[in-house]
Scaffold this motif. Structure first.
Motif: not given
Length: 156
Positions: A102-106
Motif C-alpha cells: 500500500k506504500t509507494i517507494t522509489n
C-alpha cells in the motif's frame, strides 16, 4: 459499476450452455469487490504473488473482452532487472509493475525506468499497487485495482 450476474442465472442452459455462462461470469465479476487478499496479512509470504496473479488475470480478461489477443509479456535481463508486464503497441510499449504494498517507494520504479532507458521507442509506465494512491509521479502513472480499468482503456 459491474454487477455479479451469477445470482441471476442458476441454470447455465438459460444462457445457452456452460461456455456462455462461464464467459458471462468472467466478464462481470469485479475483483476489486471480491478481493481475497483482504484476508491475508501484509507479511504473508504469498501476498505479492497472489496480488500479481490477480492483476494479470484482470489484464488478460480485459484484453479478451475487447477482442484483443493476449500479447502480455514480461521482461528480465541477466542482471535480474525485471518488469512484470510488457505490452507492445506497434512502435511503443506499456510496461507495468505490480506491487501488493500500500506504500509507494522509489525502488518500485527501478524496473520500469531500466526498461525505459533500454528502449528507443516510447514507453508508457504504470505502477499498480494495493493502496489508495492514484497519481502521476516521475513520469509513472500510479494506480490501484479499483481504477485499473480506466488506465488500461487509455492504452487501447
Amino acid at each position: 459499476m459491474k454487477k455479479n450476474i451469477v445470482g441471476y442465472y442458476s441454470n447455465p442452459s438459460q444462457l445457452g450452455g456452460s461456455e456462455v455462462y462461464l464467459k458471462v461470469l468472467l466478464e462481470n465479476i469485479d475483483l476489486s469487490q471480491y478481493n481475497p487478499l483482504l484476508f491475508l496479512s501484509d507479511t504473508h509470504p504469498l501476498k505479492g504473488n497472489l496480488y500479481e496473479t490477480m492483476i494479470l488475470s484482470e489484464l488478460i480478461k480485459n484484453r479478451f473482452n475487447q477482442g484483443m489477443i493476449n500479447n502480455l509479456l514480461f521482461y528480465r535481463d541477466s542482471n535480474g532487472n525485471e518488469v512484470d508486464v510488457v505490452i507492445p503497441h506497434g512502435n511503443s510499449y506499456t510496461v507495468i509493475e505490480i506491487k501488493a504494498s500500500k506504500t509507494i517507494t522509489n525502488r518500485f520504479f527501478k524496473g520500469l525506468n531500466d526498461f525505459d532507458n533500454l528502449q528507443s521507442e516510447s514507453v508508457r509506465k504504470l505502477l499498480i499497487h494495493s493502496g489508495d494512491i492514484i497519481r502521476k509521479q516521475s513520469g509513472i502513472q500510479i494506480t490501484n485495482l479499483k481504477s485499473l480499468e480506466d488506465h488500461i482503456k487509455e492504452e487501447n
